[in-house]
Design a protein around this motif. Structure first.
Motif, PDB file in Angstrom:
ATOM      1  N   SER A 203       0.822  -1.196   0.080  1.00 16.25           N
ATOM      2  CA  SER A 203      -0.019  -0.041  -0.077  1.00 16.25           C
ATOM      3  C   SER A 203       0.613   1.236   0.101  1.00 16.25           C
ATOM      4  O   SER A 203       0.572   2.120  -0.556  1.00 16.25           O
ATOM      5  CB  SER A 203      -0.970   0.027   1.340  1.00 16.25           C
ATOM      6  N   ASN A 204       2.016   1.267   0.665  1.00 19.91           N
ATOM      7  CA  ASN A 204       3.003   2.180   0.800  1.00 19.91           C
ATOM      8  C   ASN A 204       3.442   2.273  -0.859  1.00 19.91           C
ATOM      9  O   ASN A 204       3.456   3.723  -1.101  1.00 19.91           O
ATOM     10  CB  ASN A 204       3.999   1.784   1.715  1.00 19.91           C
ATOM     11  N   ALA A 205       3.984   1.335  -1.306  1.00 19.28           N
ATOM     12  CA  ALA A 205       4.441   1.658  -2.625  1.00 19.28           C
ATOM     13  C   ALA A 205       3.529   2.061  -3.920  1.00 19.28           C
ATOM     14  O   ALA A 205       3.677   2.821  -4.690  1.00 19.28           O
ATOM     15  CB  ALA A 205       5.198   0.382  -2.910  1.00 19.28           C
TER      16      ALA A 205
ATOM     17  N   LYS B 235       0.480   4.814  -2.185  1.00 13.65           N
ATOM     18  CA  LYS B 235       1.242   5.880  -1.523  1.00 13.65           C
ATOM     19  C   LYS B 235       0.271   6.180  -0.286  1.00 13.65           C
ATOM     20  O   LYS B 235       0.171   7.128   0.119  1.00 13.65           O
ATOM     21  CB  LYS B 235       0.974   6.977  -2.468  1.00 13.65           C
ATOM     22  N   ILE B 236      -0.346   5.035   0.272  1.00 13.64           N
ATOM     23  CA  ILE B 236      -1.046   5.322   1.721  1.00 13.64           C
ATOM     24  C   ILE B 236      -0.041   4.617   2.886  1.00 13.64           C
ATOM     25  O   ILE B 236       0.303   3.462   2.642  1.00 13.64           O
ATOM     26  CB  ILE B 236      -2.130   4.555   1.692  1.00 13.64           C
ATOM     27  N   ASN B 237       0.168   5.650   3.516  1.00 10.34           N
ATOM     28  CA  ASN B 237       0.907   4.957   4.899  1.00 10.34           C
ATOM     29  C   ASN B 237       0.024   4.498   5.933  1.00 10.34           C
ATOM     30  O   ASN B 237      -0.639   5.267   6.782  1.00 10.34           O
ATOM     31  CB  ASN B 237       1.703   6.177   5.318  1.00 10.34           C
TER      32      ASN B 237
ATOM     33  N   SER C 289       0.775   5.566   9.890  1.00  3.66           N
ATOM     34  CA  SER C 289       1.215   6.846  10.144  1.00  3.66           C
ATOM     35  C   SER C 289       0.890   7.247  11.667  1.00  3.66           C
ATOM     36  O   SER C 289       1.504   8.273  11.901  1.00  3.66           O
ATOM     37  CB  SER C 289       0.511   7.846   9.156  1.00  3.66           C
TER      38      SER C 289
ATOM     39  N   THR D 254       8.688   3.068   9.438  1.00  2.00           N
ATOM     40  CA  THR D 254       9.481   2.357   8.216  1.00  2.00           C
ATOM     41  C   THR D 254       9.838   1.033   8.650  1.00  2.00           C
ATOM     42  O   THR D 254       9.975   0.108   7.781  1.00  2.00           O
ATOM     43  CB  THR D 254      10.717   3.277   7.878  1.00  2.00           C
TER      44      THR D 254
ATOM     45  N   LYS E 251       9.073  -2.177  -3.754  1.00  2.00           N
ATOM     46  CA  LYS E 251       9.322  -0.887  -3.770  1.00  2.00           C
ATOM     47  C   LYS E 251       9.609  -0.168  -5.117  1.00  2.00           C
ATOM     48  O   LYS E 251       9.320   0.737  -5.696  1.00  2.00           O
ATOM     49  CB  LYS E 251      10.272  -0.300  -2.967  1.00  2.00           C
TER      50      LYS E 251
ATOM     51  N   GLN F   5       7.586   2.336  -9.755  1.00  2.00           N
ATOM     52  CA  GLN F   5       8.284   3.025 -10.633  1.00  2.00           C
ATOM     53  C   GLN F   5       8.469   2.534 -12.068  1.00  2.00           C
ATOM     54  O   GLN F   5       8.476   3.279 -13.082  1.00  2.00           O
ATOM     55  CB  GLN F   5       9.510   3.590 -10.098  1.00  2.00           C
TER      56      GLN F   5
END
Lengths: 244, 423
Positions: B34-36, B39-41, B44, B52, B102, B106
């Motif tokens: 979900s982070n990668a 883009k939801i952390n 948090s 991390t 991760k 990209q």
């Protein structure tokens, strides 16, 4: 008395500085069976490897079937084709089937037609009772079967002389008998044989003469009965007492 | 009630541990994904650095709980045996997994989602992703070099012919099989040379002459590799046998040859072949640059082949030589029927290695002005209209080379399996 088929006179051989064979004199008549015995390292194997020039000797003469073996010998292949050899480690060609192992040399060395060579090979394989394995590969056979195949392969060249270099030393006790049987029947067929072996039973059964070697010298050479009944030298007596 | 012991998972409470463990690993993976991707952390709410480290810690605890020796569950055992043998391996497993996850978004978006392939000029590439338009526009150049577009069919036809001729061996009749080696070592290269000369070079039969300087791209890679492979193998075999010969002259010539060629870098050999070599030739004697380069690479690689083959020859037991000799075979018969068939089988992996290296060395011919695939890339990236697309080009080239080399190595595995014999 006929001319000897193998005649060795005053032969000496060195491996580097080490003298393996010392002043060897030996005559073998056609159709005779000679057994060579002796402790390991005594030069037995080297002696018979010299007879088809797998090893070169430095001094003296070796005459095989009227041809002298020396550096000048041109057709060493022709002489080798007349002298069959069976090795301790069988040395079958692992990439060829049993049948091809037997036909390779007759076809390419003797220029025998393929069909004829195959018939001959099957015939020889039958004599050592592995004709049913003809299409298998050496890796699929037992040690005893491989060694019998090696005998058949050598016989396919129809040699005048057969050399055996400890043919049963790498075999299980059970398999020794089947190989010895094949050798006995070959001996009874009248082949000239020189056998390096520790099988004294075999020597008693078929050998005409027994040679005892130690430290590169022929210590004793006698008729088989004589050899086992009353050996002359002390070294022979000691050896026989240990091995029998 | 069962007590959960974090230090000692065992077979009795396998269910509790494996379920809780896999749940924890799943949580850690979901967090990273979900982070990668989104883009939801999810974590948090945790303070700074713990955010991390959270998936790593959770994942490690999970894997630790799942580590049960001989659990009886096949999948779990497989997992434990391979990627979860101890805490350190578990950590490495997690780190590798996380970095792949991760890196994925990209690279995927660069290569596929944001990439451009439409259009036929640089202007089409406005996105942030890769510009595959560049490859599309230059594709023919990458394949055929500067060879005139209207004659590309000549290269294609020549290649199809050469490949077809290569398969002749499979369909040869049984009684012609003994000439197989002769065919592949002598006849086939000659025919292939003639086909390539008359079709690709042209100059006769109404085909326009195209000089070798215009050849290039992947087709040149193929031509150079093909001739070098086909010639360097028999040559290497000769030198391997020569080095083991009893005749001093032959032996020392072979040693000198092998040591000389192994001692010089390929790039200097190529320079010498194109700059120095012509000076030694008679003036009216002309040898094409491409031919010179092929000869140079062949001689170079033959030395490597020779050593690989010599290794195979040396690994055969002496008994094989003895047996062949005792059957009355001479030097050549012994080697052709007994020694080489076994030795060459043993060196298939080594030869494949050398051949792969050869194919990947072909880009070096760029230094003498011949532009095969990688060379064409180097030319294209300096084209003023298409500046800034080196990345796409190199990725394309590496994929093409990878496909070629992977196919070759697969083929060598097949050969190995086919010619395997029991000892």
């Amino acid at each position: 008395m006929s001319d000897p088929i193998i005649k060795i006179q005053n032969m000496n051989k060195w491996f580097g500085d080490f003298q393996v064979l010392k002043n060897i004199n030996l005559e073998v008549e056609a159709n005779k069976k000679i057994v060579v015995c002796g402790p390991s390292g005594s030069g037995k194997s080297t002696l018979i490897r010299c007879i088809n020039r797998l090893e070169e000797h430095q001094e003296g003469d070796i005459i095989v079937d009227g041809n002298e073996l020396s550096e000048k010998t041109k057709d060493i292949e022709k002489i080798r084709a007349e002298v069959g050899m069976v090795f301790q480690q069988f040395n079958l060609f692992p990439h060829l089937s049993i049948l091809d192992n037997c036909t390779l040399a007759p076809i390419w060395v003797k220029k025998m037609p393929k069909k004829e060579a195959q018939e001959l090979a099957l015939d020889q394989l039958k004599k050592v009772q592995i004709d049913d394995q003809a299409n298998k590969f050496p890796g699929q056979l037992s040690g005893g079967q491989q060694q019998r195949c090696a005998i058949a392969r050598a016989l396919c060249m129809q040699p005048k002389i057969m050399l055996f270099d400890e043919p049963t030393s790498a075999l299980d006790p059970e398999m020794i008998k089947e190989v010895l049987d094949a050798m006995v029947s070959l001996a009874k067929g009248g082949m000239t044989m020189i056998v390096v072996t520790h099988e004294m039973g075999f020597a008693k059964e078929v050998a005409d003469e027994v040679i005892f070697m130690d430290e590169g010298m022929i210590i004793e050479k006698a008729d088989t009965k004589e050899f086992f009944a009353n050996p002359k030298s002390d070294r022979t007596k000691l050896f026989l007492s240990q091995i029998l | 009630m069962q007590t959960i012991n974090f230090l000692k998972p065992n077979r009795d409470n396998i269910k509790n541990y494996s379920i809780i463990g896999s749940f924890l690993v799943l949580v850690s993976l979901i967090d990273v994904i979900s982070n990668a991707f989104l883009k939801i952390n999810l974590t948090s709410f945790l303070p700074g650095s713990l955010t991390t480290l959270f998936p790593l810690i959770i994942g490690l605890i999970g894997l630790n709980m799942m580590r049960i020796d001989y659990s009886g569950n096949k999948k779990l055992d497989l997992l434990n045996k391979n990627i979860n043998t101890n805490n350190f391996n578990a950590l490495l497993t997690l780190l590798i997994l996380f970095s792949i996850i991760k890196a994925l978004p990209q690279s995927l978006s660069w290569m596929i989602f944001d990439a451009t392939i439409s259009g036929d000029s640089k202007d089409a590439c406005t996105g942030t992703g890769a510009c595959w338009t560049y490859i599309k526009v230059w594709f023919r150049r990458f394949m055929y070099g500067m060879y005139p577009n209207e004659f590309h069919w000549r290269i294609n036809t020549a290649f199809i012919l050469v490949i077809a001729l290569g398969f002749v061996g499979y369909f040869m009749k049984e009684n012609l099989k003994k000439y197989l080696a002769l065919y592949y070592v002598i006849i086939y290269p000659v025919i292939a040379y003639l086909v390539i000369y008359y079709l690709i070079s042209g100059g006769s039969f109404g085909l326009q002459w195209v000089e070798t300087g215009a050849w290039g791209g992947l087709s040149l890679t193929f031509i150079v590799s093909f001739f070098c492979l086909i010639f360097c193998f028999p040559l290497g075999m000769i030198f391997a046998l020569g080095r083991r010969s009893n005749l001093p002259a032959i032996k020392y010539i072979s040693i000198c040859y092998i040591e000389f060629w192994r001692g010089v870098p390929l790039i200097t050999v190529l320079f010498m072949s194109s700059v120095m070599f012509p000076m030694f030739l008679p003036e009216d004697f002309f040898m094409d640059k491409l031919v010179r380069v092929i000869i140079a690479i062949t001689l170079f690689e033959a030395a490597y082949c020779a050593e690989v083959i010599r290794g195979g020859l040396q690994s055969l037991p002496r008994g094989q030589y003895d047996a062949a000799k005792s059957l009355g075979m001479g030097y050549w018969k012994m080697h052709i029927f007994v020694i080489l068939p076994q030795a060459l089988k043993l060196v298939i992996p080594g030869i494949a290695n050398t051949f792969l290296a050869l194919v990947k060395d072909t880009p070096l011919i760029f230094v003498v002005g011949l532009a095969e695939l990688a060379g064409m890339l180097a030319l294209a990236k300096t084209n003023p209209k298409w500046l800034g697309f080196a990345m796409e080009g190199y990725i394309f080239a590496s994929i093409v080379f990878w496909i070629i080399c992977y196919a070759m190595s697969k083929y060598s595995y097949n050969l190995e399996a086919k010619y395997k014999t029991e000892r």
